[in-house]
Design a protein around this motif. Structure first.
Motif, PDB file in Angstrom:
ATOM      1  N   ALA A 149      -5.086  -7.057   0.002  1.00 47.79           N
ATOM      2  CA  ALA A 149      -5.305  -7.483   1.287  1.00 47.79           C
ATOM      3  C   ALA A 149      -4.762  -9.038   1.522  1.00 47.79           C
ATOM      4  N   PHE A 150      -4.341  -9.550   0.590  1.00 46.54           N
ATOM      5  CA  PHE A 150      -3.837 -11.039   0.720  1.00 46.54           C
ATOM      6  C   PHE A 150      -2.501 -11.072   1.082  1.00 46.54           C
ATOM      7  N   LEU A 151      -1.785  -9.931   1.148  1.00 38.46           N
ATOM      8  CA  LEU A 151      -0.302  -9.912   1.099  1.00 38.46           C
ATOM      9  C   LEU A 151       0.148  -9.309   2.579  1.00 38.46           C
ATOM     10  N   ALA A 152       0.913 -10.328   3.057  1.00 38.54           N
ATOM     11  CA  ALA A 152       1.186  -9.738   4.472  1.00 38.54           C
ATOM     12  C   ALA A 152       2.127  -8.726   4.402  1.00 38.54           C
ATOM     13  N   SER A 153       1.910  -7.689   5.454  1.00 36.44           N
ATOM     14  CA  SER A 153       2.646  -6.348   5.272  1.00 36.44           C
ATOM     15  C   SER A 153       3.571  -6.542   6.609  1.00 36.44           C
ATOM     16  N   ALA A 154       4.890  -6.275   6.245  1.00 36.79           N
ATOM     17  CA  ALA A 154       5.812  -5.817   7.159  1.00 36.79           C
ATOM     18  C   ALA A 154       5.991  -7.087   8.229  1.00 36.79           C
ATOM     19  N   VAL A 155       6.146  -8.292   7.705  1.00 37.36           N
ATOM     20  CA  VAL A 155       6.214  -9.329   8.592  1.00 37.36           C
ATOM     21  C   VAL A 155       7.709  -9.724   8.742  1.00 37.36           C
ATOM     22  N   GLU A 156       8.235 -10.127   9.548  1.00 37.52           N
ATOM     23  CA  GLU A 156       9.831 -10.485   9.706  1.00 37.52           C
ATOM     24  C   GLU A 156       9.990 -11.952   9.132  1.00 37.52           C
ATOM     25  N   SER A 157      10.982 -11.805   8.287  1.00 37.43           N
ATOM     26  CA  SER A 157      11.183 -13.103   7.316  1.00 37.43           C
ATOM     27  C   SER A 157      12.862 -13.553   7.619  1.00 37.43           C
ATOM     28  N   PRO A 158      12.871 -14.894   7.654  1.00 36.59           N
ATOM     29  CA  PRO A 158      14.178 -15.406   7.853  1.00 36.59           C
ATOM     30  C   PRO A 158      15.114 -15.375   6.680  1.00 36.59           C
ATOM     31  N   ASP A 159      15.734 -14.426   6.236  1.00 34.13           N
ATOM     32  CA  ASP A 159      16.185 -14.387   4.875  1.00 34.13           C
ATOM     33  C   ASP A 159      17.847 -14.484   4.966  1.00 34.13           C
ATOM     34  N   SER A 160      18.456 -14.590   6.077  1.00 39.07           N
ATOM     35  CA  SER A 160      19.789 -14.455   5.959  1.00 39.07           C
ATOM     36  C   SER A 160      20.675 -15.678   5.499  1.00 39.07           C
ATOM     37  N   GLY A 161      19.870 -16.499   4.983  1.00 39.33           N
ATOM     38  CA  GLY A 161      20.609 -17.659   4.351  1.00 39.33           C
ATOM     39  C   GLY A 161      21.935 -17.545   3.439  1.00 39.33           C
ATOM     40  N   PRO A 162      21.565 -16.349   2.296  1.00 38.59           N
ATOM     41  CA  PRO A 162      22.716 -15.993   1.554  1.00 38.59           C
ATOM     42  C   PRO A 162      23.963 -16.004   2.262  1.00 38.59           C
ATOM     43  N   GLN A 163      23.884 -15.418   3.547  1.00 40.67           N
ATOM     44  CA  GLN A 163      25.021 -14.855   4.301  1.00 40.67           C
ATOM     45  C   GLN A 163      25.742 -15.797   5.024  1.00 40.67           C
ATOM     46  N   GLU A 164      25.075 -17.105   5.114  1.00 41.90           N
ATOM     47  CA  GLU A 164      25.729 -18.317   5.917  1.00 41.90           C
ATOM     48  C   GLU A 164      27.082 -18.612   5.462  1.00 41.90           C
ATOM     49  N   GLY A 165      27.918 -18.676   6.262  1.00 43.15           N
ATOM     50  CA  GLY A 165      29.223 -19.168   6.098  1.00 43.15           C
ATOM     51  C   GLY A 165      30.196 -18.147   5.050  1.00 43.15           C
ATOM     52  N   LYS A 166      29.663 -16.891   5.079  1.00 40.51           N
ATOM     53  CA  LYS A 166      30.424 -15.870   4.455  1.00 40.51           C
ATOM     54  C   LYS A 166      30.988 -15.031   5.491  1.00 40.51           C
ATOM     55  N   PRO A 167      32.235 -14.868   5.129  1.00 37.28           N
ATOM     56  CA  PRO A 167      33.212 -14.099   6.106  1.00 37.28           C
ATOM     57  C   PRO A 167      32.831 -12.338   6.112  1.00 37.28           C
ATOM     58  N   ASP A 168      33.224 -11.912   7.140  1.00 37.56           N
ATOM     59  CA  ASP A 168      32.931 -10.520   7.167  1.00 37.56           C
ATOM     60  C   ASP A 168      34.215  -9.720   6.340  1.00 37.56           C
ATOM     61  N   TRP A 169      33.932  -8.469   6.075  1.00 30.95           N
ATOM     62  CA  TRP A 169      35.015  -7.754   5.423  1.00 30.95           C
ATOM     63  C   TRP A 169      35.191  -6.593   6.268  1.00 30.95           C
ATOM     64  N   LYS A 206       0.745  -1.175   0.019  1.00 29.05           N
ATOM     65  CA  LYS A 206      -0.022   0.115  -0.124  1.00 29.05           C
ATOM     66  C   LYS A 206       0.891   1.186   0.055  1.00 29.05           C
ATOM     67  N   THR A 207       2.206   1.326   0.805  1.00 30.04           N
ATOM     68  CA  THR A 207       2.698   2.299   0.682  1.00 30.04           C
ATOM     69  C   THR A 207       4.159   2.144   0.184  1.00 30.04           C
ATOM     70  N   GLU A 208       4.916   1.071   0.023  1.00 24.08           N
ATOM     71  CA  GLU A 208       6.253   0.839  -0.212  1.00 24.08           C
ATOM     72  C   GLU A 208       6.425   0.572  -1.661  1.00 24.08           C
ATOM     73  N   VAL A 209       5.556  -0.140  -2.344  1.00 20.52           N
ATOM     74  CA  VAL A 209       6.004  -0.999  -3.468  1.00 20.52           C
ATOM     75  C   VAL A 209       5.114  -0.283  -4.803  1.00 20.52           C
ATOM     76  N   TRP A 210       4.099  -0.882  -5.044  1.00 25.35           N
ATOM     77  CA  TRP A 210       3.406  -0.353  -6.430  1.00 25.35           C
ATOM     78  C   TRP A 210       2.028   0.379  -5.838  1.00 25.35           C
ATOM     79  N   ARG A 211       1.860   0.574  -4.470  1.00 25.60           N
ATOM     80  CA  ARG A 211       0.559   1.272  -3.992  1.00 25.60           C
ATOM     81  C   ARG A 211      -0.419   0.577  -3.957  1.00 25.60           C
ATOM     82  N   GLY A 212      -0.642  -0.528  -4.402  1.00 29.63           N
ATOM     83  CA  GLY A 212      -1.861  -1.251  -4.504  1.00 29.63           C
ATOM     84  C   GLY A 212      -2.350  -1.783  -3.106  1.00 29.63           C
ATOM     85  N   ASP A 213      -3.731  -1.938  -3.072  1.00 26.26           N
ATOM     86  CA  ASP A 213      -4.129  -2.323  -1.780  1.00 26.26           C
ATOM     87  C   ASP A 213      -4.494  -4.022  -1.718  1.00 26.26           C
TER      88      ASP A 213
END
Length: 705
Positions: free
Chosen positions: A430-450, A421-428
């Motif tokens: 109702a079936f899309l979950a809004s601002a829910v936390e998501s466990p997305d850190s998988g790509p970072q696993e095993g990667k070193p810091d810089w 509604k506010t952040e992407v295409w401004r469509g309403d």
């Protein structure tokens, strides 16, 4: 900046209450009967659909390991017109206007001219004909929509001298789709003999296929006229030769069978169909289970049939394929085969729902094969895991309010899904979950810091943390130094292994650490530094009207964020820039997502000894520093290292530059693919995953499933 707890702690909080309530370790089931799920889907591989989608080629080449059947697709039922042998190629193009550059009896000369034209055009052809008892070859360029466009092309090629050194039997000319017609003939053999007779009269003649009384027949099309005057002269030439031909009904669809030599001098039948006849639709069906190879689409092989037609003046190719078999490839193309089965199933249901939700969204097709819809790469992309996931969820879709939902998804939500509604295409939605936390850190696993570091020379870059160690030493400013551990260690412009090194450092080289950052991935990333000129140009391509950046870009800042922290408003030089939907900032800034922060490296405040303040870059005049000997000097171009009152070191720049850091990859709406993987690894089944990212939906199955 928001801070997030580890995902394994989320299960103990209210944030996943709805998910936990819906979680069942019993086998998932779907309700039957409410959803209307078709058996097949239409995928546009090539088409010109205006501003919505454009991917076109002048010709396509099809083949199948088991052979193919060609049919008139516009007829009901379809009418077979030809059988193509196993492994044999057949080509298709538009019978439009073209520049006829050369006619010669020398195939090598024709192929030489072809090669010159192909250096700057993909629409070059060599066609074999019989004229005056000899085999000749015509080199043509283009499938233009008008005679004037073909004339302009002919003038260009003539001026370029592409036929220099090649003796032509006929002068260069403009060819067109207007022709006379003879026949019908009972067989291709008879039609080819008739074409030879017209060729003996020095006329261009081609065998063609038509429908007569609902049955396929062979005819001969004589001439390549570009206008009515040429067609009249052609008729006179036919009569003078003692032959007979008529002007065909323009409403009758046809397919000219040209003997095409374009592919390395190897003869291939090319079917040229008219641009102005909506009934001129051909279809290729594989004779076996091996699918159809489309050479111009990265030589991919596809299940189902291929439909070939002309749309908006360009060749269009649509793959009509069993819906479930289509999903075999989509699921495998969208996520990794090694991901958990429940994540694969969630992707299958989301992809099926998305594909069906918008109907015939692309005029002649439901979807396209790119990320504009969802990635579809044919049979070679399929995996046993994707096939199993599709079969386990066969026919299942998500519905909301009785309709299949537009189940958009993205690669990585960066830890939190977006609010449409506010952040992407401004469509309403109702079936899309809004601002829910998501466990997305998988790509970072095993990667070193810089470490972002500064050299004694003033150069700044990134070095992997495992290639640095504490030196136990400090510089003159009292800052701790790290030392390089190894020979030839790369200093890179970005914290990623595929970034070309700025330089290589020797063992023991001392560097000043500026900050520690995660490795560049689809979860966490850094883009830049961008110059003010680069960023202003990119933003202005998408900015509207008076909101475009006027003059030099000095400052760029996030002015407003939405519920998930994504950018909603950005100001340049203190003024709001409008790029339309907030998600358009991804393209404007060249970033993976809009969950981002902008660092203005050229923006800082200098407090002088008398307490006066100067704001850069707004302040006029050069910045001067006072040395230990009391001498002042102006700071030139490059990095400026600033130590604030808390002892923190920052790499600034003397001119406006911008570094953008952020989280996630994609728009962030609906299901996060990496989030689905994370949830599946926590033990959630595919229905629980889907109902977390899509609110209040039902998972239903076609009543015939």
């Amino acid at each position: 900046m928001m801070r997030f707890r580890p995902w394994n702690a989320f299960k103990r909080t209210a944030v996943l209450g709805a998910l936990l309530a819906s979680l069942s370790l019993a086998p998932a089931t779907a309700a039957f009967g409410a959803a209307d799920v078709p058996d097949t889907i239409r995928v546009a591989l090539f088409a010109d659909i205006g501003s919505k989608y454009k991917s076109v080629v002048p010709a396509v080449t099809l083949s199948s390991a088991g052979g193919m059947t060609l049919s008139w697709a516009a007829s009901q039922p379809s009418v077979p017109i030809s059988e193509v042998a196993a492994g044999q190629a057949v080509r298709f193009a538009v019978d439009g206007y073209r520049a006829i550059l050369l006619e010669t009896a020398d195939l090598s000369a024709a192929m030489s001219v072809l090669k010159k034209v192909q250096a700057s055009s993909s629409a070059a052809f060599v066609t074999k004909l019989s004229k005056q008892g000899k085999t000749v070859y015509q080199v043509t360029e283009g499938t233009y929509s008008s005679e004037s466009a073909a004339k302009a092309a002919l003038s260009k090629w003539t001026s370029a001298g592409v036929t220099a050194g090649a003796a032509s039997l006929e002068p260069a000319a403009v060819g067109g789709p207007l022709a006379l017609e003879a026949g019908p003939y009972a067989s291709e053999f008879e039609a080819r003999n008739a074409a030879v007779q017209f060729g003996n009269a020095k006329l261009d003649a081609f065998v063609a296929r038509k429908l007569s009384g609902g049955k396929p027949v062979y005819v001969v099309r004589i001439g390549q006229a570009a206008n009515q005057s040429q067609l009249t002269k052609l008729q006179q030439a036919v009569v003078a030769a003692g032959l007979a031909a008529r002007t065909p009904d323009a409403s009758e669809p046809y397919a000219v069978m040209r003997q095409d030599m374009t592919s390395g001098g190897k003869e291939t039948t090319l079917y040229a169909i008219p641009a102005e006849n909506a009934k001129a639709i051909l279809r290729a069906d594989p004779a076996g289970d091996g699918g159809i190879l489309l050479a111009e689409r990265s030589k991919r092989t596809y299940r189902g049939s291929m439909e070939i037609r002309v749309l908006n003046g360009s060749l269009a190719v649509v793959n009509e394929v069993d819906l479930e078999q289509y999903l075999y490839s989509v699921v495998a193309s969208e996520i990794y085969s090694g991901w958990p089965a429940e994540a694969q199933k969630a992707q299958a249901v989301a992809a099926r729902s998305y594909a069906l939700s918008l109907g015939m969204n692309f005029q002649i097709a439901h979807v396209v094969d790119t990320t504009l819809s969802q990635t579809y790469n044919g049979i070679s992309a399929e995996t046993k895991e994707s096939i199993a996931a599709v079969q386990a969820t066969a026919g299942e879709v998500m519905t909301y309010g009785g309709k299949i939902v537009n189940a958009v998804f993205s690669s990585n939500a960066g830890g939190m899904t977006a609010d449409n509604k506010t952040e992407v295409w401004r469509g309403d939605n109702a079936f899309l979950a809004s601002a829910v936390e998501s466990p997305d850190s998988g790509p970072q696993e095993g990667k070193p810091d810089w470490y972002k570091v500064a050299l004694s020379s003033g150069e700044v870059g990134y070095i992997r943390s495992d290639l640095l160690a504490d030196s136990g030493r400090k510089n003159a400013a009292g800052l701790g130094l790290l030392q390089v551990t190894g020979s030839g260690v790369a200093l890179r412009p970005s914290p990623r292994e595929d970034a070309d090194p700025i330089k290589r450092l020797g063992d023991g080289t001392l560097v000043v650490p500026l900050k520690k950052v995660p490795e560049y991935t689809n979860y966490s990333w850094i883009e830049g530094p961008y110059t003010a000129e680069e960023l202003a140009a990119s933003i202005n391509k998408r900015a509207t009207g008076a909101t475009k950046i006027q003059g030099a870009l000095k400052t760029l800042e996030v002015a407003q964020r939405g519920p998930s922290g994504r950018v909603v408003e950005i100001r340049a030089n203190g003024k709001t820039v409008d790029v339309g939907a907030p998600d358009n900032w991804r393209g404007a800034l060249g970033t993976k997502s809009t969950r981002l922060d902008i660092e203005e490296t050229g923006r800082y405040t200098v407090i002088s000894g008398d307490g006066s303040r100067r704001e850069f870059p707004e302040a006029a005049g050069p910045l001067q520093v006072l040395g230990a000997n009391g001498a002042a000097r102006s700071v030139g171009e490059g990095h400026l290292f600033i130590l604030n009152g808390s002892g923190e070191l920052r790499a600034a720049t003397t001119d406006p530059q911008f570094v953008i850091t952020g989280k996630g990859f994609g728009h962030g709406l609906g299901m996060s693919q990496w989030g689905a993987k994370g949830l599946a690894e926590q033990g959630y089944d595919y229905q629980a995953i889907l109902k977390y990212y899509y609110k209040n939906v039902k998972i239903e199955k076609d009543g015939n499933g």
